[in-house]
Design a protein around this motif. Structure first.
Motif, PDB file in Angstrom:
ATOM      1  N   PRO A 193     -45.337   3.922  -5.169  1.00  0.00           N
ATOM      2  CA  PRO A 193     -46.711   4.182  -4.708  1.00  0.00           C
ATOM      3  C   PRO A 193     -47.716   4.140  -5.861  1.00  0.00           C
ATOM      4  CG  PRO A 193     -45.178   5.802  -3.824  1.00  0.00           C
ATOM      5  CD  PRO A 193     -44.447   5.061  -4.890  1.00  0.00           C
ATOM      6  N   ILE A 194     -48.831   3.490  -5.605  1.00  0.00           N
ATOM      7  CA  ILE A 194     -49.955   3.442  -6.532  1.00  0.00           C
ATOM      8  C   ILE A 194     -51.171   4.025  -5.807  1.00  0.00           C
ATOM      9  CG2 ILE A 194     -51.435   1.999  -7.972  1.00  0.00           C
ATOM     10  CD1 ILE A 194     -48.511   1.936  -8.847  1.00  0.00           C
ATOM     11  N   VAL A 195     -51.841   4.969  -6.439  1.00  0.00           N
ATOM     12  CA  VAL A 195     -53.052   5.562  -5.877  1.00  0.00           C
ATOM     13  C   VAL A 195     -54.246   5.048  -6.687  1.00  0.00           C
ATOM     14  CG1 VAL A 195     -54.286   7.687  -5.324  1.00  0.00           C
ATOM     15  CG2 VAL A 195     -51.773   7.632  -5.222  1.00  0.00           C
ATOM     16  N   LEU A 196     -55.214   4.470  -5.983  1.00  0.00           N
ATOM     17  CA  LEU A 196     -56.457   4.026  -6.610  1.00  0.00           C
ATOM     18  C   LEU A 196     -57.573   4.936  -6.112  1.00  0.00           C
ATOM     19  CD1 LEU A 196     -56.119   0.158  -6.061  1.00  0.00           C
ATOM     20  CD2 LEU A 196     -55.330   1.511  -8.024  1.00  0.00           C
ATOM     21  N   VAL A 242     -60.305   6.070  -1.736  1.00  0.00           N
ATOM     22  CA  VAL A 242     -58.951   6.375  -2.176  1.00  0.00           C
ATOM     23  C   VAL A 242     -57.997   5.494  -1.391  1.00  0.00           C
ATOM     24  CG1 VAL A 242     -57.160   8.134  -2.406  1.00  0.00           C
ATOM     25  CG2 VAL A 242     -59.568   8.745  -2.769  1.00  0.00           C
ATOM     26  N   THR A 243     -57.199   4.723  -2.108  1.00  0.00           N
ATOM     27  CA  THR A 243     -56.279   3.772  -1.488  1.00  0.00           C
ATOM     28  C   THR A 243     -54.876   4.019  -2.025  1.00  0.00           C
ATOM     29  OG1 THR A 243     -58.055   2.126  -1.451  1.00  0.00           O
ATOM     30  CG2 THR A 243     -55.822   1.329  -1.064  1.00  0.00           C
ATOM     31  N   VAL A 244     -53.896   3.962  -1.145  1.00  0.00           N
ATOM     32  CA  VAL A 244     -52.493   4.074  -1.531  1.00  0.00           C
ATOM     33  C   VAL A 244     -51.801   2.775  -1.153  1.00  0.00           C
ATOM     34  CG1 VAL A 244     -50.332   5.343  -1.239  1.00  0.00           C
ATOM     35  CG2 VAL A 244     -52.530   6.571  -1.178  1.00  0.00           C
ATOM     36  N   VAL A 245     -51.226   2.118  -2.145  1.00  0.00           N
ATOM     37  CA  VAL A 245     -50.549   0.834  -1.917  1.00  0.00           C
ATOM     38  C   VAL A 245     -49.261   0.802  -2.733  1.00  0.00           C
ATOM     39  CG1 VAL A 245     -52.646  -0.477  -1.409  1.00  0.00           C
ATOM     40  CG2 VAL A 245     -51.873  -0.260  -3.768  1.00  0.00           C
ATOM     41  N   PRO A 246     -48.270   0.015  -2.298  1.00  0.00           N
ATOM     42  CA  PRO A 246     -47.090  -0.169  -3.143  1.00  0.00           C
ATOM     43  C   PRO A 246     -47.418  -1.036  -4.344  1.00  0.00           C
ATOM     44  CG  PRO A 246     -46.908  -1.490  -1.150  1.00  0.00           C
ATOM     45  CD  PRO A 246     -48.138  -0.648  -0.996  1.00  0.00           C
ATOM     46  N   THR A 278     -62.659   4.057 -11.667  1.00  0.00           N
ATOM     47  CA  THR A 278     -61.396   4.155 -10.936  1.00  0.00           C
ATOM     48  C   THR A 278     -60.366   4.909 -11.761  1.00  0.00           C
ATOM     49  OG1 THR A 278     -61.829   1.997  -9.918  1.00  0.00           O
ATOM     50  CG2 THR A 278     -59.588   2.852  -9.754  1.00  0.00           C
ATOM     51  N   VAL A 279     -59.672   5.838 -11.145  1.00  0.00           N
ATOM     52  CA  VAL A 279     -58.487   6.460 -11.725  1.00  0.00           C
ATOM     53  C   VAL A 279     -57.281   5.925 -10.974  1.00  0.00           C
ATOM     54  CG1 VAL A 279     -57.207   8.607 -12.023  1.00  0.00           C
ATOM     55  CG2 VAL A 279     -59.641   8.546 -12.522  1.00  0.00           C
ATOM     56  N   ILE A 280     -56.274   5.521 -11.712  1.00  0.00           N
ATOM     57  CA  ILE A 280     -55.060   4.964 -11.123  1.00  0.00           C
ATOM     58  C   ILE A 280     -53.907   5.929 -11.368  1.00  0.00           C
ATOM     59  CG2 ILE A 280     -53.441   3.024 -11.151  1.00  0.00           C
ATOM     60  CD1 ILE A 280     -55.728   1.324 -12.337  1.00  0.00           C
ATOM     61  N   ILE A 281     -53.177   6.254 -10.311  1.00  0.00           N
ATOM     62  CA  ILE A 281     -51.977   7.074 -10.454  1.00  0.00           C
ATOM     63  C   ILE A 281     -50.776   6.225 -10.070  1.00  0.00           C
ATOM     64  CG2 ILE A 281     -50.728   9.112  -9.664  1.00  0.00           C
ATOM     65  CD1 ILE A 281     -53.380  10.471  -9.171  1.00  0.00           C
ATOM     66  N   VAL A 282     -49.845   6.123 -11.000  1.00  0.00           N
ATOM     67  CA  VAL A 282     -48.608   5.366 -10.805  1.00  0.00           C
ATOM     68  C   VAL A 282     -47.484   6.366 -10.548  1.00  0.00           C
ATOM     69  CG1 VAL A 282     -46.979   3.733 -11.834  1.00  0.00           C
ATOM     70  CG2 VAL A 282     -49.431   3.569 -12.378  1.00  0.00           C
ATOM     71  N   GLY A 307     -49.512  11.276   7.066  1.00  0.00           N
ATOM     72  CA  GLY A 307     -50.142  12.545   7.377  1.00  0.00           C
ATOM     73  C   GLY A 307     -50.546  12.617   8.839  1.00  0.00           C
ATOM     74  N   VAL A 308     -50.866  13.810   9.320  1.00  0.00           N
ATOM     75  CA  VAL A 308     -51.198  13.979  10.729  1.00  0.00           C
ATOM     76  C   VAL A 308     -52.511  13.297  11.090  1.00  0.00           C
ATOM     77  CG1 VAL A 308     -49.911  16.132  10.952  1.00  0.00           C
ATOM     78  CG2 VAL A 308     -52.313  16.198  10.258  1.00  0.00           C
ATOM     79  N   THR A 309     -53.379  13.046  10.121  1.00  0.00           N
ATOM     80  CA  THR A 309     -54.640  12.358  10.403  1.00  0.00           C
ATOM     81  C   THR A 309     -54.502  10.851  10.303  1.00  0.00           C
ATOM     82  OG1 THR A 309     -55.361  12.468   8.086  1.00  0.00           O
ATOM     83  CG2 THR A 309     -55.948  14.324   9.532  1.00  0.00           C
ATOM     84  N   GLY A 310     -53.304  10.383  10.025  1.00  0.00           N
ATOM     85  CA  GLY A 310     -53.090   8.947   9.892  1.00  0.00           C
ATOM     86  C   GLY A 310     -53.223   8.432   8.483  1.00  0.00           C
ATOM     87  N   THR A 311     -53.610   9.292   7.559  1.00  0.00           N
ATOM     88  CA  THR A 311     -53.727   8.877   6.164  1.00  0.00           C
ATOM     89  C   THR A 311     -52.419   9.160   5.440  1.00  0.00           C
ATOM     90  OG1 THR A 311     -54.633  11.021   5.539  1.00  0.00           O
ATOM     91  CG2 THR A 311     -56.204   9.289   6.125  1.00  0.00           C
TER      92      THR A 311
END
Length: 243
Positions: free
Chosen positions: A182-185, A196-200, A213-217, A227-231
């Motif tokens: 997972p990569i978080v942008l 906020v985007t989550v992509v492989p 932009t902050v990137i989390i690897v 999640g329950v909200t679809g995110t």
């Protein structure tokens, strides 16, 4: 205690959302400085000049607040002020200034909160800016984070003067992480234009990244759940598999 020669506070404003401005920071920029306030604007690329001006004012007896986005101790003004204060040849009056650091919510933590808990286990933070350190050191640190299987938060990923180095960093990351990692942008987190985007890793589009932009690897154990909200909710579990 406020010294006879004034004081200097380096205040973190957090990532932008007023709800994320910590009470101590709010007091420092409002209550403590009411009366006789004066603003001294400066460019964020002249940090040592800002620090010198602030130390001069504090040494003259003024109450000074140096404002910094996020947390002032993370790639920001707290280090610049202390570097200036304790530099060889610095004015002796600066040594008498009481410098206090008022923390703020840093961008990596704000982005992580929006995504879930991608920094739930051991992690590190690296700035990809090579203005103050050589690129060879940045590569070495990114590689070390990957080899240690740490989650990694990247600040200052790309700029007009550094258009290619983010891709180079991700070449290193791909050598150690599966395409499903997972990569978080997080762009402008805490501001009206927040994204906020989550992509492989295998699908990440680095062209959408900029200095805001902050990137989390993720690490090898980082998971994505619905999640329950679809995110998506990103989790790096607190436990680690037996070696």
């Amino acid at each position: 205690m406020i010294g006879a020669r004034g004081w200097l506070r380096v205040v973190g404003l957090g990532p932008g959302d007023p709800d994320w401005l910590l009470p101590e920071a709010r007091r420092s920029i409002q209550d403590d400085l009411i009366g006789g306030q004066a603003r001294h604007g400066s460019d964020n690329r002249v940090e040592l000049d800002r620090a010198a001006k602030a130390l001069d004012l504090a040494a003259e007896g003024h109450r000074v607040a140096v404002i910094s986005s996020g947390d002032p101790g993370v790639f920001a003004m707290a280090a610049a002020v202390l570097e200036a204060q304790f530099a060889a040849g610095a004015p002796s009056a600066w040594a008498a200034v009481d410098v206090q650091v008022v923390p703020g919510v840093t961008a990596a933590l704000a982005t992580a909160a929006r995504a879930g808990a991608p920094l739930g286990h051991d992690f590190c933070v690296v700035s990809l800016s090579d203005n103050l350190k050589p690129w060879s050191i940045i590569e070495r640190r990114v590689r070390a984070a990957m080899e240690a299987d740490l989650a990694l938060a990247l600040y200052n990923p790309v700029s007009r003067h550094r258009p290619t180095q983010l891709a180079t960093a991700f070449d290193l990351i791909r050598q150690h992480r599966a395409p499903t990692t997972p990569i978080v942008l997080g762009r402008d987190v805490g501001r009206p234009a927040e994204q906020v985007t989550v992509v492989p890793l295998g699908d990440v589009d680095l062209s959408v990244c900029d200095m805001r932009t902050v990137i989390i690897v993720g690490s090898s154990t980082t998971e994505v759940h619905q999640g329950v909200t679809g995110t998506p909710k990103v989790l790096t579990p607190r436990t680690y598999p037996d070696s």
